[in-house]
Enzyme design. Structure first.
Site, mmCIF file in Angstrom:
data_model
loop_
_atom_site.group_PDB
_atom_site.id
_atom_site.type_symbol
_atom_site.label_atom_id
_atom_site.label_comp_id
_atom_site.label_asym_id
_atom_site.label_seq_id
_atom_site.Cartn_x
_atom_site.Cartn_y
_atom_site.Cartn_z
ATOM 1 N N GLU A 166 1.023 -1.129 -0.147
ATOM 2 C CA GLU A 166 -0.039 0.135 0.010
ATOM 3 C C GLU A 166 0.771 1.228 -0.048
ATOM 4 O OE1 GLU A 166 -2.884 -0.182 2.997
ATOM 5 O OE2 GLU A 166 -4.207 -1.725 2.163
ATOM 6 N N GLU A 362 -5.869 -8.285 0.291
ATOM 7 C CA GLU A 362 -6.430 -8.066 1.656
ATOM 8 C C GLU A 362 -7.787 -7.793 1.478
ATOM 9 O OE1 GLU A 362 -4.734 -4.898 4.336
ATOM 10 O OE2 GLU A 362 -2.646 -5.790 3.710
HETATM 11 C C1 BG6 Z 1 -4.334 -2.269 5.349
HETATM 12 C C2 BG6 Z 1 -3.164 -2.566 6.080
HETATM 13 O O1 BG6 Z 1 -4.480 -0.703 5.107
HETATM 14 O O2 BG6 Z 1 -5.725 -2.294 6.021
HETATM 15 C C3 BG6 Z 1 -3.007 -3.611 6.985
HETATM 16 O O3 BG6 Z 1 -2.310 -3.318 4.750
HETATM 17 C C4 BG6 Z 1 -4.056 -2.933 7.967
HETATM 18 O O4 BG6 Z 1 -1.779 -3.581 7.727
HETATM 19 C C5 BG6 Z 1 -5.637 -3.196 7.110
HETATM 20 O O5 BG6 Z 1 -4.096 -3.423 9.193
HETATM 21 C C6 BG6 Z 1 -6.845 -2.528 8.095
HETATM 22 O O6 BG6 Z 1 -6.250 -1.330 8.484
HETATM 23 P P1 BG6 Z 1 -6.330 -0.884 10.142
HETATM 24 O O7 BG6 Z 1 -5.935 0.356 9.977
HETATM 25 O O8 BG6 Z 1 -7.850 -0.977 10.408
HETATM 26 O O9 BG6 Z 1 -5.729 -1.847 10.751
#
Ligand code: BG6
Length: 457
Positions: A166, A362
């Site tokens: 990201e 993800e």
């Molecule tokens: C993505 C990242 O932005 O989203 C992860 O690659 C992250 O590392 C995930 O944990 C969820 O975001 P957050 O800020 O809710 O943990």
């Protein structure tokens, strides 16, 4: 209706080193920028949480791999901690760090779980951060030394590499909202750091073909007015296309180059962007945006409390303001739930990058899960994941070459500025004992991964 995925579809979940490993000063690991940022800015992190213990995956990795096998995983996406390999960021290699990942990879392969390894998930070694971090072109050279070491020492067993996680999100929050390290609010610094991240991707890809994980949030106009349509287009260019085009074409979108040029924001670096072909494109998708025109100032706020009354806010002066979708469904952390957009997003990327394999690297939902009578009933996660899998399948039916899906995350972890309340895992982590308990969604996912079939909701 029953939908079926191909036999070789990759089923798994994802983690990142800093969010799960803990053991931040063990076996020669150096400090990362996040260790220092959390220690120095406790008020910026929900309940002043730190990644010091995280999930103790560094000690419990064998059990965690067993869990992956139990949960039907055929692949696992994780990141290597750069400061564990190079405590100073460059120079002396810490062989104990390499041994950890080498053992992990071997064990995954013994279980038939394909490693999908990310080189950089935001944990830049502190000494490099202190010398300008990604604004300093020498960080690119240090990254290439680190990447080359990983490729050489682990590449005999790893087929799926991703360079950077990201680049857009880490730039946005590190350099515009200031919510992540290095905590800056400086547009010129943001574009320079983003440029070096993108250069690092291409240069590493030239050493060994690799993928990259891009956070992409398609932007809809808040209304059908021309002004809002233009604002949405601008937001899409700034937040998505700048990064997507740089990765796919090795150049930046002309329209935006002109604008940034006029504003004196174009990055000046000894490293030009070059074009390499990614071995795949990883897409991290959580939510879409809705934009309207007329942003009078630059403001930002992230709901990191999980209080459903609190909204996220983001506006860039003169460009766009992101607003809530009045018809949308939202999580307690104010992230919109919109599976259909994943279908159109995957098709869009497939069109823009023909012939390149896609992975959903993800996708998941943060919930305030609770352990009750030894069980976690996370039905909203089952609903979320199944709706998004249907969306992935739809994109595949329409021709998008999606090869796998990684749920975020294998286990509840250090959710950056959200601390530990926002839980994402298939495995519930007891913060006192570190005991892992599979949630209802974990059993549900195992069945789908094993059968390759899903009953469409
Ligand atoms: C993505 C990242 O932005 O989203 C992860 O690659 C992250 O590392 C995930 O944990 C969820 O975001 P957050 O800020 O809710 O943990």
């Amino acid at each position: 209706m029953k939908i079926t995925f191909p036999n070789d579809f990759h089923w798994g979940s994802a983690t990142a080193a800093l969010q799960v490993e803990g053991a931040t000063d063990i076996d020669g690991r150096g400090a990362s920028v996040w260790d220092e940022f959390c220690a120095r800015n406790p008020a910026k992190i929900f309940q002043a949480a730190t990644p010091e213990r995280a999930c103790e995956h560094y000690y419990r990795w064998e059990e965690d791999v067993e869990w992956m096998a139990t949960l039907g995983h055929t692949s696992y996406r994780f990141s290597i901690s750069w400061p564990r390999l190079f405590p100073d960021g460059k120079g002396a290699l810490n062989s104990r760090g390499v041994d950890f990942y080498s053992r992990l990879i071997d064990r995954l392969l013994q279980h038939g779980i394909e490693p999908n390894v990310t080189l950089y998930h935001w944990d830049i070694p502190l000494p490099l951060a202190q010398q300008g971090g990604w604004e300093n072109s020498e960080t690119v050279s240090a990254f290439l030394e680190y990447a080359d070491t990983c490729y050489r020492l682990l590449g005999d067993r790893v087929k799926l590499w991703s360079t950077i996680n990201e680049p857009a999100w880490t730039t946005l929050n590190g350099y515009l909202t200031g919510l992540h390290p290095p905590g800056k609010t400086d547009r010129k610094a943001a574009l320079l750091a983003a440029h070096h991240l993108l250069v690092a991707h291409h240069e590493a890809c030239a050493i060994t073909p690799s993928g990259i994980a891009l956070n992409l949030s398609p932007v809809y106009p808040a209304t059908s007015s021309q002004a809002d349509t233009e604002a949405a287009r601008r937001a899409d260019l700034i937040l998505n296309e700048w990064f997507l085009e740089a990765v796919i074409r090795g150049s930046y979108p002309n329209e935006l180059v002109k604008l940034y040029d006029t504003l004196g924001l174009m990055p000046e670096s000894p490293w030009p962007l070059r074009r390499t072909e990614p071995s795949f494109l990883g897409i991290n998708y959580y939510y879409p945006h809705h934009a309207r025109a007329g942003a009078a100032g630059t403001t930002f706020h992230i709901n990191n409390t999980g209080n459903p009354q609190e909204d996220c806010k983001f506006s860039l002066e003169g460009c766009f303001e992101l607003v809530k979708n009045p018809k949308g469904r939202y999580t307690d952390w104010a992230w919109e739930i919109d599976p259909e957009t994943l279908t159109t997003l995957l098709q869009r990327v497939a069109r823009q990058a023909p012939g390149i394999d896609l992975y959903v690297t993800e996708n998941g939902i943060g919930l305030p899960d609770r352990l009750e009578n030894g069980e976690v009933d996370d039905q909203p996660r089952i609903d979320f994941v199944s709706q998004h899998l249907v969306a992935v399948h739809q994109a595949m039916e329409n021709g998008a070459p999606v090869k796998g899906y990684y749920m975020w995350s294998l286990m509840d972890n250090f959710s950056w500025i959200n601390g530990y309340k926002k839980r994402y895992g298939f495995l519930y982590i007891d913060r006192e004992t570190m005991k892992r308990t599979p949630k209802k969604s974990a059993h549900w996912f195992a069945d789908i991964a094993r059968s390759g079939c899903l009953n469409s909701p």
